[in-house]
Design a protein around this motif. Structure first.
Motif, PDB file in Angstrom:
ATOM      1  N   PRO A 115      -2.485 -47.044 -32.891  1.00 18.65           N
ATOM      2  CA  PRO A 115      -2.260 -47.495 -31.509  1.00 18.65           C
ATOM      3  C   PRO A 115      -2.577 -48.982 -31.335  1.00 18.65           C
ATOM      4  O   PRO A 115      -3.488 -49.517 -31.970  1.00 18.65           O
ATOM      5  N   VAL A 116      -1.825 -49.607 -30.467  1.00 20.85           N
ATOM      6  CA  VAL A 116      -2.009 -51.019 -30.155  1.00 20.85           C
ATOM      7  C   VAL A 116      -3.458 -51.321 -29.787  1.00 20.85           C
ATOM      8  O   VAL A 116      -4.012 -52.342 -30.200  1.00 20.85           O
ATOM      9  N   ARG A 117      -4.091 -50.434 -29.033  1.00 19.54           N
ATOM     10  CA  ARG A 117      -5.464 -50.690 -28.566  1.00 19.54           C
ATOM     11  C   ARG A 117      -6.441 -50.926 -29.720  1.00 19.54           C
ATOM     12  O   ARG A 117      -7.446 -51.599 -29.547  1.00 19.54           O
ATOM     13  N   GLU A 165       6.129 -49.517 -33.143  1.00 22.80           N
ATOM     14  CA  GLU A 165       6.998 -49.668 -31.965  1.00 22.80           C
ATOM     15  C   GLU A 165       6.945 -51.097 -31.423  1.00 22.80           C
ATOM     16  O   GLU A 165       7.973 -51.676 -31.069  1.00 22.80           O
ATOM     17  N   VAL A 166       5.748 -51.648 -31.363  1.00 23.87           N
ATOM     18  CA  VAL A 166       5.571 -52.995 -30.822  1.00 23.87           C
ATOM     19  C   VAL A 166       6.173 -54.029 -31.769  1.00 23.87           C
ATOM     20  O   VAL A 166       6.821 -54.980 -31.326  1.00 23.87           O
ATOM     21  N   ASP A 196      -2.129 -60.339 -35.023  1.00 20.71           N
ATOM     22  CA  ASP A 196      -3.024 -59.184 -34.879  1.00 20.71           C
ATOM     23  C   ASP A 196      -2.553 -58.031 -35.762  1.00 20.71           C
ATOM     24  O   ASP A 196      -3.356 -57.383 -36.437  1.00 20.71           O
ATOM     25  N   ILE A 197      -1.257 -57.782 -35.740  1.00 16.28           N
ATOM     26  CA  ILE A 197      -0.705 -56.676 -36.526  1.00 16.28           C
ATOM     27  C   ILE A 197      -0.911 -56.921 -38.019  1.00 16.28           C
ATOM     28  O   ILE A 197      -1.316 -56.022 -38.755  1.00 16.28           O
ATOM     29  N   VAL A 198      -0.664 -58.145 -38.456  1.00 14.76           N
ATOM     30  CA  VAL A 198      -0.809 -58.463 -39.878  1.00 14.76           C
ATOM     31  C   VAL A 198      -2.268 -58.403 -40.319  1.00 14.76           C
ATOM     32  O   VAL A 198      -2.608 -57.742 -41.309  1.00 14.76           O
ATOM     33  N   LEU A 199      -3.149 -59.112 -39.606  1.00 10.56           N
ATOM     34  CA  LEU A 199      -4.533 -59.236 -40.049  1.00 10.56           C
ATOM     35  C   LEU A 199      -5.402 -58.017 -39.746  1.00 10.56           C
ATOM     36  O   LEU A 199      -6.266 -57.657 -40.547  1.00 10.56           O
ATOM     37  N   ARG A 200      -5.181 -57.389 -38.604  1.00 11.91           N
ATOM     38  CA  ARG A 200      -6.052 -56.279 -38.204  1.00 11.91           C
ATOM     39  C   ARG A 200      -5.503 -54.914 -38.581  1.00 11.91           C
ATOM     40  O   ARG A 200      -6.232 -53.935 -38.514  1.00 11.91           O
ATOM     41  N   SER A 215       2.248 -50.731 -23.883  1.00 10.73           N
ATOM     42  CA  SER A 215       1.118 -49.864 -23.570  1.00 10.73           C
ATOM     43  C   SER A 215       0.114 -49.883 -24.722  1.00 10.73           C
ATOM     44  O   SER A 215       0.507 -49.958 -25.882  1.00 10.73           O
ATOM     45  N   PRO A 216      -1.168 -49.770 -24.411  1.00  5.87           N
ATOM     46  CA  PRO A 216      -2.158 -49.715 -25.490  1.00  5.87           C
ATOM     47  C   PRO A 216      -2.026 -48.461 -26.353  1.00  5.87           C
ATOM     48  O   PRO A 216      -2.555 -48.409 -27.458  1.00  5.87           O
ATOM     49  N   ASP A 217      -1.302 -47.462 -25.849  1.00  5.10           N
ATOM     50  CA  ASP A 217      -1.109 -46.229 -26.603  1.00  5.10           C
ATOM     51  C   ASP A 217       0.112 -46.256 -27.516  1.00  5.10           C
ATOM     52  O   ASP A 217       0.282 -45.372 -28.347  1.00  5.10           O
TER      53      ASP A 217
END
Length: 138
Positions: free
Chosen positions: A66-68, A22-23, A51-55, A15-17
């Protein structure tokens, strides 16, 4: 050969939330480098370990982000009845290693990775896609 012959069907959608923590834990458990992001039965993005590392991590964002906030919203995908040769060409051109697979109603039905293709009898096509993916983008 069509995408539906090689794709992984049991795809975990986040989920984007959900938080990036968690992801990241789900990715570690599933040994996956990317996951589709869905909302209200629709694909709204992809989240990758990159995405998680760079952003997030590189920007000092907290684990409860949040993932979004860090996902890739422009989703490249392929159709389940599309030919692997065409998909490989697109993967190379777009420099993508994994694609969500949707049916003609644009419902997520699987995910196709370069590894899935490499393990098939169409392995030479995976090599051509990897060549395109590996080209510098500057």
């Amino acid at each position: 050969m069509k995408a539906n012959k090689l794709m992984t069907r049991d795809v975990h959608v986040v989920s984007p939330d959900q938080s990036i923590r968690e992801v990241a834990l789900a990715m570690a458990k599933l040994d996956a480098g990317s996951m589709p992001v869905g909302e209200k039965d629709r694909l709204v993005g992809m989240i990758t370990d990159r995405d998680i590392v760079l952003r997030a991590v590189a920007e000092g964002l907290p684990p409860n982000t949040p993932v979004r906030d860090v996902m890739t919203q422009e989703v490249k995908y392929c159709f389940d009845d599309e030919e692997i040769e065409d998909i490989c060409q697109n993967m190379g051109d777009a420099q993508i290693r994994r694609l969500p697979v949707v049916n003609r109603d644009k419902r997520l039905v699987g995910i196709l990775s370069l590894g899935d293709i490499a393990l098939s009898s169409t392995a030479s096509k995976a090599g051509n896609a990897l060549k395109g993916i590996s080209q510098p983008t500057h």
